[in-house]
Motif scaffolding. Structure first.
Motif, short mmCIF file in Angstrom:
data_model
loop_
_atom_site.label_atom_id
_atom_site.label_comp_id
_atom_site.label_asym_id
_atom_site.label_seq_id
_atom_site.Cartn_x
_atom_site.Cartn_y
_atom_site.Cartn_z
N GLU A 38 0.83 -1.21 0.00
CA GLU A 38 0.00 0.00 0.00
C GLU A 38 0.86 1.25 0.00
O GLU A 38 0.56 2.24 -0.69
CB GLU A 38 -0.94 -0.01 1.21
CG GLU A 38 -2.03 1.04 1.16
CD GLU A 38 -2.99 0.84 0.00
OE1 GLU A 38 -3.58 1.86 -0.45
OE2 GLU A 38 -3.17 -0.30 -0.46
N ARG A 41 2.08 2.44 -3.32
CA ARG A 41 1.11 3.10 -4.19
C ARG A 41 1.17 4.60 -4.08
O ARG A 41 0.67 5.32 -4.96
CB ARG A 41 -0.31 2.63 -3.87
CG ARG A 41 -0.58 1.16 -4.15
CD ARG A 41 -2.04 0.82 -3.92
NE ARG A 41 -2.92 1.60 -4.78
CZ ARG A 41 -3.88 2.40 -4.35
NH1 ARG A 41 -4.09 2.55 -3.05
NH2 ARG A 41 -4.62 3.07 -5.20
N CYS A 42 1.77 5.11 -2.99
CA CYS A 42 1.85 6.56 -2.78
C CYS A 42 2.81 7.19 -3.79
O CYS A 42 3.89 6.66 -4.05
CB CYS A 42 2.31 6.86 -1.35
SG CYS A 42 2.39 8.63 -0.95
N ILE A 64 4.46 7.88 4.99
CA ILE A 64 4.26 6.70 4.14
C ILE A 64 5.58 6.24 3.53
O ILE A 64 5.85 5.04 3.44
CB ILE A 64 3.22 6.99 3.05
CG1 ILE A 64 1.83 7.19 3.69
CG2 ILE A 64 3.15 5.84 2.04
CD1 ILE A 64 0.72 7.50 2.72
N GLU A 100 -7.93 11.09 2.33
CA GLU A 100 -8.11 10.13 1.24
C GLU A 100 -9.02 10.67 0.14
O GLU A 100 -8.94 10.24 -1.02
CB GLU A 100 -8.64 8.80 1.78
CG GLU A 100 -7.62 8.08 2.67
CD GLU A 100 -8.17 6.81 3.31
OE1 GLU A 100 -9.27 6.38 2.92
OE2 GLU A 100 -7.49 6.27 4.21
N CYS A 103 -6.70 12.35 -2.38
CA CYS A 103 -5.56 11.57 -2.87
C CYS A 103 -5.59 11.51 -4.40
O CYS A 103 -6.64 11.20 -4.99
CB CYS A 103 -5.59 10.16 -2.28
SG CYS A 103 -4.28 9.08 -2.87
N ARG A 105 -4.50 9.39 -6.32
CA ARG A 105 -4.79 8.05 -6.82
C ARG A 105 -6.26 7.87 -7.16
O ARG A 105 -6.64 6.96 -7.90
CB ARG A 105 -4.35 6.99 -5.80
CG ARG A 105 -2.86 6.71 -5.79
CD ARG A 105 -2.39 6.09 -7.08
NE ARG A 105 -1.01 5.63 -7.01
CZ ARG A 105 -0.32 5.20 -8.05
NH1 ARG A 105 -0.89 5.20 -9.26
NH2 ARG A 105 0.93 4.79 -7.93
N VAL A 113 -4.89 5.92 -1.72
CA VAL A 113 -4.00 5.21 -0.82
C VAL A 113 -4.70 5.11 0.53
O VAL A 113 -5.34 6.06 0.99
CB VAL A 113 -2.66 5.96 -0.67
CG1 VAL A 113 -1.78 5.30 0.37
CG2 VAL A 113 -1.95 6.03 -2.01
#
Length: 449
Positions: A38, A41-42, A64, A100, A103, A105, A113
């Motif tokens: 995980e 993924r950042c 992270i 989140e 984020c 992503r 993330v």
């Protein structure tokens, strides 16, 4: 719909194994392999929107990256330096609405993330290590500060002041420190007595004394605190619950949801805790969700959560609402309580008036709906409810204490934060930031900086 004349409220609806399973960790921590995957993924954004969205301004990419590097102690230091209650916030903060939600992503993979779970992974690793306290106190200043309330705001204030070398005395009415972290959150969010483990970690910094069983009730108490201490921080939360204001509210089986949760949290053997077969929870916030889901987990067959407006104005996050529905709670909208029905002094149902928007405000349509209930839990918000605060000269705004951006009130040497402070979001993470910022302002004023 007719209501049952024989309310069904009893304990022991489940087996011992079922209680243990029902109230286990709702979101188990990541495994080391999961955390590493995980963390990778950042994108470690330079101008990270997640850090900006965090009320305590945690450097999210930094903590992270340290997880990805295998430096869990350094990761936890980054978190706790900004948020001393980072372990609890990782468990209960609505990250889906904060860090989140922004984020990057989300736009690339439609999945952020898992910042909250990574935060918990790092902090838990530190808490369970041989030397969990990674900060040290500055040299003693000789200054002494009083903090009223051992909830998130008060504890964050006390800890931040203690790190600066001040001595702090925290006054609290409850038998245990922690405030809503100990008494007001669903037990499946904070299993294994984590609230008290976190309190102990905070106290390990030194310089903090907690005096329990103390409640601010008189002008003399208030003035004694102002005179005997170099500064005073008020973080007592909200003590009173709003009333429904309808007939039948005093029937047996009707109680405040926050008191129901507090009782549950302090009950070691959940098989001894009575629960109705049919439970109605009135309210649309996270407390309502916690009360409703825990009622279901205790063995209630039917649990209804009823809100007077539409889904778009519910203060419970979408994730919380989905969690309730996943656990078998039925959510109703546009229904306002009109009367609590009873038999032989015990509640047997709730009559609701259907609502519709009229000129932007909900108004009854003339239709009614009745839900049978053996228990009714009220979760319609809390109030400060302490007339003393106005009597001592504090300026109030909307029933809460008015402050500047750093938490200073209109009274010299008095700060306030957390739920009792006007204009907040009523979030644990925001209360922590209030306490931290007030502590830094107190330190600067006391040291002439």
């Amino acid at each position: 719909m007719s209501t049952s004349p024989q309310p069904d409220v009893r304990s022991g609806r489940l087996s011992t194994e079922a209680y243990a399973k029902a109230f286990g960790d709702a979101t188990p921590r990541l495994t080391p392999s999961q955390a590493l995957l995980e963390a990778e993924r950042c994108l470690y954004c330079f101008d990270a929107p997640c850090a900006t969205a965090c009320p305590t301004s945690i450097d999210v990419p930094s903590f992270i990256k340290r997880i990805g590097d295998g430096n869990l102690r350094g990761s936890a230091r980054t978190i706790l330096d900004s948020n001393p209650l980072g372990g609890m916030c990782a468990r209960v903060c609505p990250t889906e609405n904060l860090c989140e939600a922004v984020c990057v992503r989300n736009t690339q993979e439609d999945r952020p993330v898992a910042i909250g779970r990574l935060q918990r992974f790092a902090v838990d690793a530190l808490m369970e290590s041989d030397k969990p306290q990674i900060f040290t106190r500055a040299p003693a200043t000789g200054k002494k500060i009083a903090v009223v309330g051992a909830g998130p705001a008060g504890l964050a204030c006390a800890y931040t002041l203690a790190r600066q070398g001040h001595n702090v005395v925290v006054f609290d009415a409850r038998p245990k420190a922690g405030g809503l972290n100990e008494y007001g959150l669903a037990s499946y969010k904070t299993p294994d007595d984590f609230a008290q483990a976190e309190v102990q970690w905070l106290l390990d910094i030194g310089g903090i004394e907690i005096r329990k069983g103390w409640k601010l009730e008189t002008t003399e108490q208030f003035e004694t605190l102002r005179n005997n201490y170099d500064a005073l921080f008020l973080g007592m939360g909200l003590a009173n619950t709003h009333q429904l204001g309808v007939a039948g509210e005093t029937l047996t089986g009707v109680q405040d949801a926050i008191q129901f949760i507090a009782t549950l949290r302090q009950t070691e053997d959940l098989s001894t805790l009575p629960i109705g077969r049919r439970v109605v929870v009135i309210g649309g916030g996270m407390t309502a969700v916690d009360a409703a889901v825990q009622s279901k987990l205790l063995g209630a067959e039917e649990v209804h959560m009823v809100y007077r407006r539409g889904v778009e104005t519910m203060s419970a996050s979408v994730a919380e609402q989905e969690w309730a529905q996943t656990n078998g709670v039925t959510i109703h909208h546009w229904l306002a309580p009109a009367e609590l029905l009873g038999s032989a002094g015990h509640v047997t149902g709730v009559k609701f008036a259907r609502q519709a928007l009229v000129n932007g405000k909900p108004a009854p349509t003339g239709d009614t709906v009745t839900l049978e209930a053996d228990m009714v839990l009220k979760a319609i918000g809390q109030t400060l409810g302490n007339p003393l605060l106005a009597h001592v000269g504090l300026t109030l705004q909307g029933g809460r204490i008015a402050t500047d951006a750093e938490g200073q009130t209109n009274l010299s040497g008095v700060w306030a934060g957390g739920d009792c402070r006007a204009g907040g979001l009523d979030l644990t993470v925001e209360a922590v930031e209030h306490g931290k910022q007030s502590a830094l302002a107190i330190h600067a004023q006391l040291m002439g900086k």
